[in-house]
Scaffold this motif. Structure first.
Motif, PDB file in Angstrom:
ATOM      1  N   TYR A  39      15.415  46.016 -40.136  1.00  0.00           N
ATOM      2  CA  TYR A  39      16.662  45.959 -40.898  1.00  0.00           C
ATOM      3  C   TYR A  39      16.682  47.114 -41.892  1.00  0.00           C
ATOM      4  CZ  TYR A  39      19.979  44.528 -44.516  1.00  0.00           C
ATOM      5  OH  TYR A  39      21.000  44.508 -45.441  1.00  0.00           O
ATOM      6  N   GLN A  80      16.237  36.681 -39.099  1.00  0.00           N
ATOM      7  CA  GLN A  80      17.223  37.137 -40.067  1.00  0.00           C
ATOM      8  C   GLN A  80      18.641  36.880 -39.597  1.00  0.00           C
ATOM      9  OE1 GLN A  80      18.006  41.439 -40.380  1.00  0.00           O
ATOM     10  NE2 GLN A  80      16.517  41.781 -38.722  1.00  0.00           N
ATOM     11  N   ASP A  81      19.536  36.685 -40.574  1.00  0.00           N
ATOM     12  CA  ASP A  81      20.963  36.730 -40.331  1.00  0.00           C
ATOM     13  C   ASP A  81      21.532  37.873 -41.177  1.00  0.00           C
ATOM     14  OD1 ASP A  81      21.187  35.764 -42.942  1.00  0.00           O
ATOM     15  OD2 ASP A  81      21.663  33.718 -42.330  1.00  0.00           O
ATOM     16  N   LYS A  82      22.821  37.897 -41.413  1.00  0.00           N
ATOM     17  CA  LYS A  82      23.439  39.018 -42.115  1.00  0.00           C
ATOM     18  C   LYS A  82      22.949  39.162 -43.551  1.00  0.00           C
ATOM     19  CE  LYS A  82      27.709  38.912 -39.418  1.00  0.00           C
ATOM     20  NZ  LYS A  82      29.183  38.697 -39.455  1.00  0.00           N
ATOM     21  N   ASN A  83      22.678  38.042 -44.200  1.00  0.00           N
ATOM     22  CA  ASN A  83      22.388  38.082 -45.630  1.00  0.00           C
ATOM     23  C   ASN A  83      20.955  37.728 -46.013  1.00  0.00           C
ATOM     24  OD1 ASN A  83      25.180  38.638 -46.279  1.00  0.00           O
ATOM     25  ND2 ASN A  83      25.592  36.480 -45.809  1.00  0.00           N
ATOM     26  N   SER A  84      20.207  37.127 -45.097  1.00  0.00           N
ATOM     27  CA  SER A  84      18.903  36.584 -45.483  1.00  0.00           C
ATOM     28  C   SER A  84      17.858  36.731 -44.390  1.00  0.00           C
ATOM     29  CB  SER A  84      19.031  35.097 -45.835  1.00  0.00           C
ATOM     30  OG  SER A  84      19.994  34.876 -46.833  1.00  0.00           O
ATOM     31  N   LYS A  98      13.959  30.816 -47.223  1.00  0.00           N
ATOM     32  CA  LYS A  98      15.124  31.694 -47.090  1.00  0.00           C
ATOM     33  C   LYS A  98      15.008  32.770 -48.156  1.00  0.00           C
ATOM     34  CE  LYS A  98      20.210  31.641 -47.157  1.00  0.00           C
ATOM     35  NZ  LYS A  98      21.421  30.767 -47.334  1.00  0.00           N
ATOM     36  N   ASN A 100      16.723  36.170 -49.830  1.00  0.00           N
ATOM     37  CA  ASN A 100      17.929  36.969 -49.976  1.00  0.00           C
ATOM     38  C   ASN A 100      17.623  38.449 -49.746  1.00  0.00           C
ATOM     39  OD1 ASN A 100      19.970  38.653 -51.594  1.00  0.00           O
ATOM     40  ND2 ASN A 100      20.909  36.616 -51.629  1.00  0.00           N
ATOM     41  N   LYS A 101      18.400  39.099 -48.889  1.00  0.00           N
ATOM     42  CA  LYS A 101      18.141  40.501 -48.559  1.00  0.00           C
ATOM     43  C   LYS A 101      18.372  41.446 -49.740  1.00  0.00           C
ATOM     44  CE  LYS A 101      18.873  40.516 -43.545  1.00  0.00           C
ATOM     45  NZ  LYS A 101      19.704  41.015 -42.430  1.00  0.00           N
ATOM     46  N   LYS A 102      19.247  41.087 -50.645  1.00  0.00           N
ATOM     47  CA  LYS A 102      19.590  41.984 -51.745  1.00  0.00           C
ATOM     48  C   LYS A 102      18.518  42.004 -52.832  1.00  0.00           C
ATOM     49  CE  LYS A 102      24.617  41.837 -51.210  1.00  0.00           C
ATOM     50  NZ  LYS A 102      25.915  41.513 -51.862  1.00  0.00           N
ATOM     51  N   SER A 127      24.047  35.336 -35.928  1.00  0.00           N
ATOM     52  CA  SER A 127      23.891  35.170 -37.371  1.00  0.00           C
ATOM     53  C   SER A 127      24.104  33.732 -37.829  1.00  0.00           C
ATOM     54  CB  SER A 127      24.871  36.085 -38.112  1.00  0.00           C
ATOM     55  OG  SER A 127      24.533  36.178 -39.472  1.00  0.00           O
TER      56      SER A 127
END
Length: 336
Positions: A39, A80-84, A98, A100-102, A127
């Motif tokens: 990612y 992974q999904d779009k956000n995590s 879980k 958080n990607k940010k 996702s």
């Protein structure tokens, strides 16, 4: 499956394949890694001692590592999904993290406290939908959990596994999918393919000619190109040079399997990945003591490296593969 593979400490291998293969270590740490995700041009990993982090593929100095828990948890799953990102530790109690990607802040969103819990693989179909596979309870019922709409729950089914049939937490790759189907590879006393139809949620079970019968034998990794063509690799981790009935392909969606390169491959293998845009013709695989390559749909194989200690691999693009395992992550450039 609670068999732990022997740790291998030899990391020096001479790469030579028509002068077109190079391997570069991009990350070092005291860790065992069996699950990776790509990612944002980074290799993300989960591993031993509750470690989770990333290394930039092209700028290895850009890396970060955190601990998901103060407990010394072992992770062999990652998705992974779009956000995590999502990771589940092996052994009970299994905690579903879980991240958080940010900001990389993590939380436990589900727990499995059954004593026999041991999660071998986590796989995202898209996702919004993911499955994870655990060793079964004493009733030998197939144990799946499903992530839907951000929530984990048990996946109801009537499949009964054979005594001693489970899976291997070798590389987080004993589950594969397309938009229509999910395949799960089992191993041990029996090594079979479970095929889940996502439309009607029915599961078919198919026997395979793979080596099986002992707790250390069977399929360890699978990958599918489409609804029809797939490949499986594995063997016996206690006899790593054995290479009989440890590679097979299917052309009918997993109903029947044809053994390939029996007696003519590098032996025990933990991960297999089909090359992007090759229509299934080109495939990379890795085991504790080799990296191998096929250019004819898995029918024949060439050992392209004797590098040791890698368990999992993933294509970055058509000419780049990343590998992870004991104490490191590496990037291989291929120009065949």
């Amino acid at each position: 499956m609670k068999k732990i593979f022997p740790l291998l400490f030899s990391f020096l291998g001479i790469l030579s394949f028509s002068q077109q293969v190079s391997l570069e270590t991009i990350f070092n740490d005291k860790i065992s890694i069996r699950a990776i995700e790509l990612y944002d041009n980074k290799v993300w990993y989960s591993g031993t001692d509750a470690k989770f982090g990333f290394v930039d593929i092209n700028n290895p100095q850009n890396q970060k590592q955190i601990k998901l828990s103060e407990k010394k948890l072992q992770f062999r799953t990652l998705g992974q999904d779009k956000n995590s990102f999502y990771a589940i530790n092996i052994e009970s109690p299994a905690e579903f993290f879980k991240i958080n990607k940010k900001d990389l802040i993590s939380e436990v969103i589900y727990r499995d406290t059954v004593k026999t819990a041991f999660y071998d693989a986590l796989h995202f179909i898209n996702s919004d939908l993911a499955f994870t596979f655990s060793d079964s309870d004493k009733d030998n019922r197939l144990k799946l959990a499903v992530l839907k709409n951000g929530k984990w729950s048990g996946f109801k089914n009537s499949i009964i596994l054979n005594e001693g049939e489970a899976a291997f937490a070798a590389s987080n790759t004993n589950i594969a999918s397309t938009k229509k189907y999910v395949w799960i590879a089992t191993g041990g006393k029996a090594s079979r393919i479970l095929k889940l139809n996502l439309k009607n949620e029915e599961i078919e079970v198919f026997k395979t000619p793979f080596i099986q019968g002992e707790s250390s034998q069977g399929m360890y990794s699978i990958d599918f190109l489409d609804d029809q063509f797939g490949i499986a690799v594995g063997g016996d981790y206690t006899k790593q040079t054995d290479n009989i009935n440890n590679i097979a392909t299917t052309n009918d969606g997993g109903k029947s399997w044809q053994v390939q390169a029996s007696g003519k491959n590098a032996g025990y293998t933990t991960c297999v990945k089909i090359k992007p845009n090759s229509k299934g013709k080109e495939i990379i695989s890795v085991g504790d003591q080799h990296i191998s390559y096929s250019s004819d749909f898995g029918k024949t194989w060439k050992k392209i490296s004797e590098e040791k200690g890698f368990f999992v691999c993933e294509w970055v693009d058509e000419n780049t593969v990343v590998f992870a395992g004991k104490d490191r992550i590496a990037k291989m450039k291929l120009k065949f």
